[in-house]
Design a protein around this motif. Sequence first.
Motif, PDB file in Angstrom:
ATOM      1  N   ARG A 124       0.837  -1.210   0.000  1.00 10.59           N
ATOM      2  CA  ARG A 124       0.000   0.000   0.000  1.00 10.59           C
ATOM      3  C   ARG A 124       0.869   1.257   0.000  1.00 10.59           C
ATOM      4  N   ARG A 125       1.973   1.225   0.759  1.00  7.42           N
ATOM      5  CA  ARG A 125       2.887   2.372   0.803  1.00  7.42           C
ATOM      6  C   ARG A 125       3.437   2.665  -0.594  1.00  7.42           C
ATOM      7  N   GLU A 180      -2.913  -0.986  -5.454  1.00  9.93           N
ATOM      8  CA  GLU A 180      -4.351  -0.979  -5.182  1.00  9.93           C
ATOM      9  C   GLU A 180      -4.740  -2.302  -4.533  1.00  9.93           C
ATOM     10  N   TRP A 181      -5.833  -2.286  -3.783  1.00 11.72           N
ATOM     11  CA  TRP A 181      -6.316  -3.507  -3.152  1.00 11.72           C
ATOM     12  C   TRP A 181      -6.596  -4.587  -4.195  1.00 11.72           C
ATOM     13  N   SER A 237     -10.938  -6.991  -4.379  1.00  8.19           N
ATOM     14  CA  SER A 237     -10.208  -6.066  -3.519  1.00  8.19           C
ATOM     15  C   SER A 237     -10.819  -6.067  -2.122  1.00  8.19           C
ATOM     16  N   SER A 288      -8.809  -6.554   1.441  1.00  6.32           N
ATOM     17  CA  SER A 288      -8.914  -5.540   2.480  1.00  6.32           C
ATOM     18  C   SER A 288      -9.476  -6.139   3.773  1.00  6.32           C
ATOM     19  N   TYR A 317      -6.831  -8.270   5.478  1.00  6.15           N
ATOM     20  CA  TYR A 317      -5.872  -7.405   6.161  1.00  6.15           C
ATOM     21  C   TYR A 317      -6.455  -6.914   7.494  1.00  6.15           C
TER      22      TYR A 317
END
Length: 126
Positions: A86-87, A91-92, A104, A108, A111
Motif C-alpha cells: 500500500r505504501r 491498489e487492493w 479487492s 482488504s 488485512y
Amino acid sequence: MSDDTGIEPRIRLAGLADLPPVDGVPAGVLQQDAALLGRLLAGAAQNAGTGDRGVSDDDVAAALSLFEDMRTALDRLETQVVIEARRRGMEWRQIASHQGMRSSQAASQRYQRLVTRLEEIRQGIR
C-alpha cells in the motif's frame, strides 16, 4: 490469481538472498522454526521402519507447540508486506490478485482481520 506460479515468486525473491537476515524478525523466527520441524520430521521418517524412537513424544509435543507462534509470525509478515504494498501505491485489487483472491474487498477484509488478530494477541485477549 497472479500469473506467477508458486515457483516464480520464489525465484524472483531469491535475488534478495544477499541481504543479511535480521535475527528476531518474524521471517527469521519462521525460518528457524521451519528448520526445526523439518529436522523432527526427517528424524521421525528415518526411524519409522526401524522401531527406533530417536524422536520422542516430548519432541513431537514441542513441535506442536511451535505452530501458534509460527501463525502469529506469518500474520505479522503478511501484514507488513501488505502495508509495504500500500505504501508503494498498490491498489487492493492488485494485492488481492497476488494473494489469490478474487476481489479487492476480500484482500482488504483479510488485512483488517489480521490487524485485529495481532492487536488482540498484543493485548492478551487471545
